[in-house]
Scaffold this motif. Structure first.
Motif, PDB file in Angstrom:
ATOM      1  N   MET A   1      11.836   4.982  -6.194  1.00  0.00           N
ATOM      2  CA  MET A   1      11.394   4.879  -4.818  1.00  0.00           C
ATOM      3  C   MET A   1       9.969   4.328  -4.738  1.00  0.00           C
ATOM      4  O   MET A   1       9.674   3.509  -3.879  1.00  0.00           O
ATOM      5  N   LYS A   2       9.117   4.823  -5.662  1.00  0.00           N
ATOM      6  CA  LYS A   2       7.738   4.337  -5.673  1.00  0.00           C
ATOM      7  C   LYS A   2       7.687   2.848  -5.983  1.00  0.00           C
ATOM      8  O   LYS A   2       6.871   2.125  -5.408  1.00  0.00           O
ATOM      9  N   ASN A   3       8.556   2.408  -6.890  1.00  0.00           N
ATOM     10  CA  ASN A   3       8.594   0.979  -7.230  1.00  0.00           C
ATOM     11  C   ASN A   3       9.012   0.135  -6.034  1.00  0.00           C
ATOM     12  O   ASN A   3       8.488  -0.959  -5.820  1.00  0.00           O
ATOM     13  N   LEU A   4       9.969   0.625  -5.274  1.00  0.00           N
ATOM     14  CA  LEU A   4      10.422  -0.085  -4.090  1.00  0.00           C
ATOM     15  C   LEU A   4       9.299  -0.211  -3.061  1.00  0.00           C
ATOM     16  O   LEU A   4       9.066  -1.291  -2.508  1.00  0.00           O
ATOM     17  N   ILE A   5       8.595   0.863  -2.830  1.00  0.00           N
ATOM     18  CA  ILE A   5       7.470   0.843  -1.885  1.00  0.00           C
ATOM     19  C   ILE A   5       6.375  -0.093  -2.382  1.00  0.00           C
ATOM     20  O   ILE A   5       5.827  -0.882  -1.607  1.00  0.00           O
ATOM     21  N   ALA A   6       6.087  -0.044  -3.674  1.00  0.00           N
ATOM     22  CA  ALA A   6       5.064  -0.922  -4.238  1.00  0.00           C
ATOM     23  C   ALA A   6       5.469  -2.385  -4.088  1.00  0.00           C
ATOM     24  O   ALA A   6       4.645  -3.242  -3.730  1.00  0.00           O
ATOM     25  N   GLU A   7       6.740  -2.673  -4.339  1.00  0.00           N
ATOM     26  CA  GLU A   7       7.229  -4.039  -4.210  1.00  0.00           C
ATOM     27  C   GLU A   7       7.143  -4.512  -2.757  1.00  0.00           C
ATOM     28  O   GLU A   7       6.753  -5.650  -2.481  1.00  0.00           O
ATOM     29  N   LEU A   8       7.491  -3.657  -1.819  1.00  0.00           N
ATOM     30  CA  LEU A   8       7.403  -4.004  -0.409  1.00  0.00           C
ATOM     31  C   LEU A   8       5.960  -4.254   0.018  1.00  0.00           C
ATOM     32  O   LEU A   8       5.673  -5.165   0.798  1.00  0.00           O
TER      33      LEU A   8
END
Length: 86
Positions: A1-8
């Motif tokens: 989830m953190k990776n997704l937020i960081a990517e966004l």
């Protein structure tokens, strides 16, 4: 989830940078066009103005005359053709 937020967030930052670059390009073109228009004599300026006014319906005739985009475009064109500083 953190990776997704960081990517966004990274994508958002990229889009923001692209928007800033486009704004700078538009501002630069505005300055150049204004300077060119100021150098023209009245007859040249009137001829170009008439050509632009005639081209608008041909280019955007299929779009509703009251669409937000067309109204913004017309506003920008009118500002450029107002010959500020002349």
């Amino acid at each position: 989830m953190k990776n997704l937020i960081a990517e966004l967030l990274i994508r958002l930052a990229d889009k923001e940078e692209e928007a800033k670059e486009l704004t700078a390009q538009v501002d630069a073109l505005n300055i150049v066009v204004t300077a060119l228009l100021r150098q023209m004599d009245e007859q040249q300026f009137d001829n170009i103005k008439q050509s632009i006014v005639a081209a608008m319906p041909a280019q955007y005739g299929f779009v509703s005359q009251h669409s937000h985009e067309v109204m913004m475009l017309e506003s920008c064109i009118n500002r450029l053709l107002s010959r500020p500083g002349c």
